[in-house]
Scaffold this motif. Sequence first.
Motif, PDB file in Angstrom:
ATOM      1  N   UNK A 100      -4.345  34.426  19.942  1.00  0.00           N
ATOM      2  CA  UNK A 100      -4.370  33.664  21.058  1.00  0.00           C
ATOM      3  C   UNK A 100      -5.741  33.019  21.229  1.00  0.00           C
ATOM      4  N   UNK A 101      -6.034  31.876  21.264  1.00  0.00           N
ATOM      5  CA  UNK A 101      -7.280  31.354  21.463  1.00  0.00           C
ATOM      6  C   UNK A 101      -7.386  30.847  22.773  1.00  0.00           C
ATOM      7  N   UNK A 102      -8.546  31.394  23.550  1.00  0.00           N
ATOM      8  CA  UNK A 102      -8.620  31.277  24.945  1.00  0.00           C
ATOM      9  C   UNK A 102      -9.037  29.936  25.181  1.00  0.00           C
ATOM     10  N   UNK A 112     -17.538  28.409  17.393  1.00  0.00           N
ATOM     11  CA  UNK A 112     -17.517  29.818  18.032  1.00  0.00           C
ATOM     12  C   UNK A 112     -16.306  29.754  19.013  1.00  0.00           C
ATOM     13  N   UNK A 113     -15.154  30.503  18.696  1.00  0.00           N
ATOM     14  CA  UNK A 113     -14.015  30.384  19.433  1.00  0.00           C
ATOM     15  C   UNK A 113     -13.796  31.880  20.107  1.00  0.00           C
ATOM     16  N   UNK A 114     -13.222  32.004  21.270  1.00  0.00           N
ATOM     17  CA  UNK A 114     -12.815  33.093  21.984  1.00  0.00           C
ATOM     18  C   UNK A 114     -11.451  33.568  21.733  1.00  0.00           C
ATOM     19  N   UNK A 137       1.155  34.736  25.396  1.00  0.00           N
ATOM     20  CA  UNK A 137       2.399  35.263  24.853  1.00  0.00           C
ATOM     21  C   UNK A 137       1.928  35.972  23.551  1.00  0.00           C
ATOM     22  N   UNK A 138       1.208  35.457  22.817  1.00  0.00           N
ATOM     23  CA  UNK A 138       0.951  35.936  21.399  1.00  0.00           C
ATOM     24  C   UNK A 138      -0.414  37.062  21.571  1.00  0.00           C
ATOM     25  N   UNK A 139      -0.750  37.504  22.501  1.00  0.00           N
ATOM     26  CA  UNK A 139      -1.851  38.175  22.488  1.00  0.00           C
ATOM     27  C   UNK A 139      -2.036  39.520  21.484  1.00  0.00           C
ATOM     28  N   UNK A 140      -3.167  39.881  21.165  1.00  0.00           N
ATOM     29  CA  UNK A 140      -3.228  41.175  20.264  1.00  0.00           C
ATOM     30  C   UNK A 140      -2.293  41.150  19.163  1.00  0.00           C
ATOM     31  N   UNK A 141      -1.965  39.933  18.614  1.00  0.00           N
ATOM     32  CA  UNK A 141      -1.297  40.190  17.367  1.00  0.00           C
ATOM     33  C   UNK A 141      -2.524  40.542  16.074  1.00  0.00           C
TER      34      UNK A 141
END
Length: 450
Positions: free
Chosen positions: A54-56, A85-87, A275-279
């Motif tokens: 999940x990109x912030x 750089x992406x979070x 929704x798809x966090x921490x995959x």
Amino acid sequence: MRRLGIIACFLVLATGPAYAQKQRVLKPGWNLFSPQQDVQLGKEAAAEVEKQVAIVDNRELTDYIGGIGKKLASQPEAGQFPYSFKVVYDKSINAFALPGGPAFVHTGLISAAENEAQMAGVLAHEISHVALRHGTSQVTKAQAVQLMFGLGGSLLGGGLLGQLAQLGAGLGANSLLLKFSRNAESEADLLGTRIMAKSGYDPVEMARFFEKLEAEEKSSGRSIPQFLSDHPSPGNRVKAVEAEIKLMPAREYSKGDTARLQREQGIVKSLPVPKKANTDFRNAGNPATARPSAQTKQYRSGGLAFSYPANWEIIQQGQSNEITVASREGIVQSNGSAEIGYGAIIGVRQASNSDLEQSTKDYLNQILQNNKTMQQSGQRQRSFQLSGAPALLNVFYSQSSYQGQREVDAIITARHPQGLFYMILISPEAEYSHAQGAFDQMIQSVQFAR
Ligand SMILES: [Zn+2]
């Protein structure tokens, strides 16, 4: 005249070391990929990563991280790669950079930094891996023959990642692109130090942050943050950085804008949970690749000696009294952290009681409390002698870090001059017949210095 000659000689010797202390030249290692192929591979891999994490998209936070990254990447040491750089919304402490420049920082890492210089340190370290082309250099070393036949340039049209995946070197569980050697770690720390220094950040903060993670890993037990599993400690990071700083012109260093970092950490806290966090974009590996070899190596340090499978390595975090012995493939990614799925953990802890049975009971209770899936195997406790000291063996079952498998945990405890010696031998149940010989051998070879 002769005498003068000798005196002159002494003078040269006496002043010699001052001239000998030069900065190490850091250059990319052997590589069958071109820098353009690094860029292409990184683009393909980044597209794959972005499908799964999940990109912030919080503007202020991404501008902040991107701003620090840009400043560091503009130093000549970073080379000519198109950095980005992406979070990533993920509570685990991790950051990674793909060949050619795409870098990703987990929100968990932003929260863990104590100051901006530590945050910048992780980015400078990642940029250094990209600049030194460690990922593709490692693939080159591991897959040289196949690559010489495959990478003739005709592949430049696309699908480089797919071809690497066929060689088992893509973004899989133990990706060669992301798991670095200790030597690569030292190099990235050194180059990272130079990049930090030129950007005005205190380079020691970079090493301090890594050592802090190592210390936390030690106190938490079995789970190693993914960052440490991909970036194994080369040891004494703070000292190495301090030595490098002495070779550079004296400068004023800063810990950065701490108030700003704290504001960004507040933003991290208030981000909506996607929704798809921490995959985890890397799947669990195949335990057969972590199987112990029949050849052995010797460990001897701090009053303890034992032999272990030659294809496994000793992983020691910081000044810990505990070591892990496993192959890289035996360390499995599981929900953002790395766990020992196949290997051994050996250490000495304070005994809760002078009675071995009682202190073992206390220790096992503590382990059972921290590992909810762990249960007694039904096998009776066995007593035996380990290096001439009374010892106990208890066997447990738990859920393996390898998906869908049951794990066997054989736990040995013994009386040791400094307290309670313990050795946890871990293997998926289906692998136990392959592991047993090596485990027996390890147990029998244990020697305490007296
Ligand atoms: Zn690293």
